[in-house]
Design a protein around this motif. Structure first.
Motif, PDB file in Angstrom:
ATOM      1  N   VAL A   6     -45.538  -1.504 -32.036  1.00  0.00           N
ATOM      2  CA  VAL A   6     -44.517  -1.232 -31.037  1.00  0.00           C
ATOM      3  C   VAL A   6     -44.233   0.253 -30.792  1.00  0.00           C
ATOM      4  N   MET A   7     -44.128   0.483 -29.597  1.00  0.00           N
ATOM      5  CA  MET A   7     -43.793   1.753 -28.895  1.00  0.00           C
ATOM      6  C   MET A   7     -42.377   1.938 -28.216  1.00  0.00           C
ATOM      7  N   ALA A   8     -41.885   2.375 -29.093  1.00  0.00           N
ATOM      8  CA  ALA A   8     -40.306   2.783 -28.344  1.00  0.00           C
ATOM      9  C   ALA A   8     -40.233   3.748 -27.445  1.00  0.00           C
ATOM     10  N   PHE A   9     -39.127   3.929 -26.614  1.00  0.00           N
ATOM     11  CA  PHE A   9     -38.785   4.962 -25.807  1.00  0.00           C
ATOM     12  C   PHE A   9     -37.119   5.364 -25.644  1.00  0.00           C
ATOM     13  N   ASP A  10     -37.224   6.557 -25.214  1.00  0.00           N
ATOM     14  CA  ASP A  10     -35.844   7.151 -24.963  1.00  0.00           C
ATOM     15  C   ASP A  10     -35.169   6.647 -23.616  1.00  0.00           C
ATOM     16  N   SER A  11     -36.154   6.575 -22.691  1.00  0.00           N
ATOM     17  CA  SER A  11     -35.616   6.263 -21.498  1.00  0.00           C
ATOM     18  C   SER A  11     -36.464   4.956 -20.887  1.00  0.00           C
ATOM     19  N   THR A  12     -36.022   4.080 -19.795  1.00  0.00           N
ATOM     20  CA  THR A  12     -36.316   3.000 -19.203  1.00  0.00           C
ATOM     21  C   THR A  12     -37.359   3.713 -18.396  1.00  0.00           C
ATOM     22  N   GLN A  13     -37.247   4.783 -17.836  1.00  0.00           N
ATOM     23  CA  GLN A  13     -38.303   5.498 -16.907  1.00  0.00           C
ATOM     24  C   GLN A  13     -39.531   5.588 -17.378  1.00  0.00           C
ATOM     25  N   GLN A  14     -39.384   6.271 -18.759  1.00  0.00           N
ATOM     26  CA  GLN A  14     -40.655   6.487 -19.590  1.00  0.00           C
ATOM     27  C   GLN A  14     -41.604   5.244 -20.016  1.00  0.00           C
ATOM     28  N   ALA A  15     -40.716   4.066 -20.270  1.00  0.00           N
ATOM     29  CA  ALA A  15     -41.145   2.797 -20.627  1.00  0.00           C
ATOM     30  C   ALA A  15     -42.014   2.205 -19.664  1.00  0.00           C
ATOM     31  N   LEU A  16     -41.481   2.287 -18.401  1.00  0.00           N
ATOM     32  CA  LEU A  16     -42.049   1.594 -17.168  1.00  0.00           C
ATOM     33  C   LEU A  16     -43.282   2.486 -16.703  1.00  0.00           C
ATOM     34  N   ARG A  17     -43.028   3.839 -16.894  1.00  0.00           N
ATOM     35  CA  ARG A  17     -44.419   4.867 -16.689  1.00  0.00           C
ATOM     36  C   ARG A  17     -45.610   4.434 -17.737  1.00  0.00           C
ATOM     37  N   ALA A  18     -45.034   4.209 -18.822  1.00  0.00           N
ATOM     38  CA  ALA A  18     -46.164   3.744 -20.055  1.00  0.00           C
ATOM     39  C   ALA A  18     -46.676   2.643 -19.648  1.00  0.00           C
ATOM     40  N   GLU A  19     -46.083   1.584 -19.208  1.00  0.00           N
ATOM     41  CA  GLU A  19     -46.378   0.146 -18.998  1.00  0.00           C
ATOM     42  C   GLU A  19     -47.585   0.469 -17.804  1.00  0.00           C
ATOM     43  N   MET A  20     -47.225   1.228 -16.700  1.00  0.00           N
ATOM     44  CA  MET A  20     -48.138   1.266 -15.549  1.00  0.00           C
ATOM     45  C   MET A  20     -49.390   1.928 -16.041  1.00  0.00           C
ATOM     46  N   LEU A  21     -49.455   2.880 -16.738  1.00  0.00           N
ATOM     47  CA  LEU A  21     -50.113   3.740 -17.276  1.00  0.00           C
ATOM     48  C   LEU A  21     -51.245   2.883 -18.212  1.00  0.00           C
ATOM     49  N   LEU A  22     -50.634   2.082 -19.098  1.00  0.00           N
ATOM     50  CA  LEU A  22     -51.400   1.266 -20.058  1.00  0.00           C
ATOM     51  C   LEU A  22     -52.210   0.022 -19.353  1.00  0.00           C
ATOM     52  N   GLU A  23     -51.434  -0.614 -18.316  1.00  0.00           N
ATOM     53  CA  GLU A  23     -51.972  -1.605 -17.414  1.00  0.00           C
ATOM     54  C   GLU A  23     -53.191  -1.117 -16.898  1.00  0.00           C
TER      55      GLU A  23
END
Length: 88
Positions: A6-23
Protein backbone atom coordinates in the motif's frame (compact mmCIF):
# COMPACT_ATOMS: atom_id res chain seq x y z
CA UNK A 1 -4.12 -9.41 -2.40
CA UNK A 2 -2.06 -10.88 0.45
CA UNK A 3 1.25 -9.93 -1.12
CA UNK A 4 0.17 -6.44 -2.19
CA UNK A 5 1.75 -3.27 -0.83
CA UNK A 6 0.00 0.00 0.00
CA UNK A 7 1.34 3.42 -0.97
CA UNK A 8 -0.13 6.27 1.09
CA UNK A 9 -0.11 9.99 0.29
CA UNK A 10 -0.44 13.37 1.97
CA UNK A 11 -2.51 14.85 -0.84
CA UNK A 12 -5.14 13.64 -3.29
CA UNK A 13 -3.28 15.44 -6.07
CA UNK A 14 -0.19 13.29 -5.51
CA UNK A 15 -2.29 10.11 -5.29
CA UNK A 16 -3.95 10.83 -8.63
CA UNK A 17 -0.61 11.78 -10.19
CA UNK A 18 0.93 8.52 -8.99
CA UNK A 19 -2.07 6.60 -10.32
CA UNK A 20 -1.60 8.17 -13.76
CA UNK A 21 2.18 7.51 -13.82
CA UNK A 22 1.83 3.90 -12.67
CA UNK A 23 -0.96 3.15 -15.14
CA UNK A 24 1.16 4.67 -17.91
CA UNK A 25 3.98 2.30 -16.86
CA UNK A 26 1.45 -0.57 -16.99
CA UNK A 27 1.83 -1.40 -13.29
CA UNK A 28 -1.18 -3.29 -11.95
CA UNK A 29 -2.69 -1.01 -9.30
CA UNK A 30 -5.87 -0.59 -7.32
CA UNK A 31 -7.06 2.68 -5.78
CA UNK A 32 -8.36 2.03 -2.28
CA UNK A 33 -9.21 3.88 0.93
CA UNK A 34 -6.16 4.48 3.12
CA UNK A 35 -6.18 1.84 5.90
CA UNK A 36 -6.99 3.40 9.27
CA UNK A 37 -3.72 1.99 10.70
CA UNK A 38 -1.77 4.27 8.34
CA UNK A 39 -1.75 7.95 9.28
CA UNK A 40 -1.82 9.99 6.07
CA UNK A 41 -3.24 13.28 4.90
CA UNK A 42 -5.12 11.68 2.04
CA UNK A 43 -7.98 9.19 2.14
CA UNK A 44 -6.81 7.57 -1.11
CA UNK A 45 -4.06 4.98 -1.32
CA UNK A 46 -2.74 2.79 -4.11
CA UNK A 47 -2.29 -0.96 -3.74
CA UNK A 48 0.12 -2.79 -6.00
CA UNK A 49 1.73 -6.25 -6.16
CA UNK A 50 4.93 -6.71 -4.20
CA UNK A 51 6.77 -7.81 -7.35
CA UNK A 52 6.17 -4.31 -8.80
CA UNK A 53 8.01 -2.59 -5.92
CA UNK A 54 11.20 -1.87 -7.90
CA UNK A 55 9.38 -0.11 -10.76
CA UNK A 56 7.09 1.76 -8.34
CA UNK A 57 10.13 3.01 -6.37
CA UNK A 58 11.83 4.06 -9.59
CA UNK A 59 8.79 6.04 -10.81
CA UNK A 60 8.22 7.72 -7.42
CA UNK A 61 11.87 8.80 -7.19
CA UNK A 62 12.26 9.83 -10.85
CA UNK A 63 9.01 11.79 -10.96
CA UNK A 64 9.38 13.25 -7.42
CA UNK A 65 5.97 11.97 -6.34
CA UNK A 66 5.35 13.03 -2.74
CA UNK A 67 4.28 9.99 -0.77
CA UNK A 68 3.70 9.30 2.93
CA UNK A 69 5.24 5.87 2.50
CA UNK A 70 4.94 2.34 1.17
CA UNK A 71 3.60 -0.22 3.62
CA UNK A 72 3.08 -3.96 3.80
CA UNK A 73 0.45 -5.66 5.89
CA UNK A 74 1.46 -7.65 8.94
CA UNK A 75 -0.59 -9.38 11.61
CA UNK A 76 -0.18 -6.38 13.91
CA UNK A 77 -0.99 -3.76 11.27
CA UNK A 78 1.17 -2.12 8.63
CA UNK A 79 4.96 -1.87 8.46
CA UNK A 80 6.60 0.89 6.43
CA UNK A 81 9.34 -0.07 4.01
CA UNK A 82 12.10 2.21 2.78
CA UNK A 83 11.81 4.02 -0.51
CA UNK A 84 15.48 3.61 -1.37
CA UNK A 85 16.60 0.28 -2.81
CA UNK A 86 17.77 -2.10 -0.13
CA UNK A 87 16.16 -0.31 2.82
CA UNK A 88 13.38 -1.87 4.76
Amino acid sequence: MEDWLVMAFDSTQQALRAEMLLEYAEVEIDLCPTPKEITAGCALSIQFPQESLAIVREIVLQESVEIRGIFFRQAAGYEQIGLEEGTG
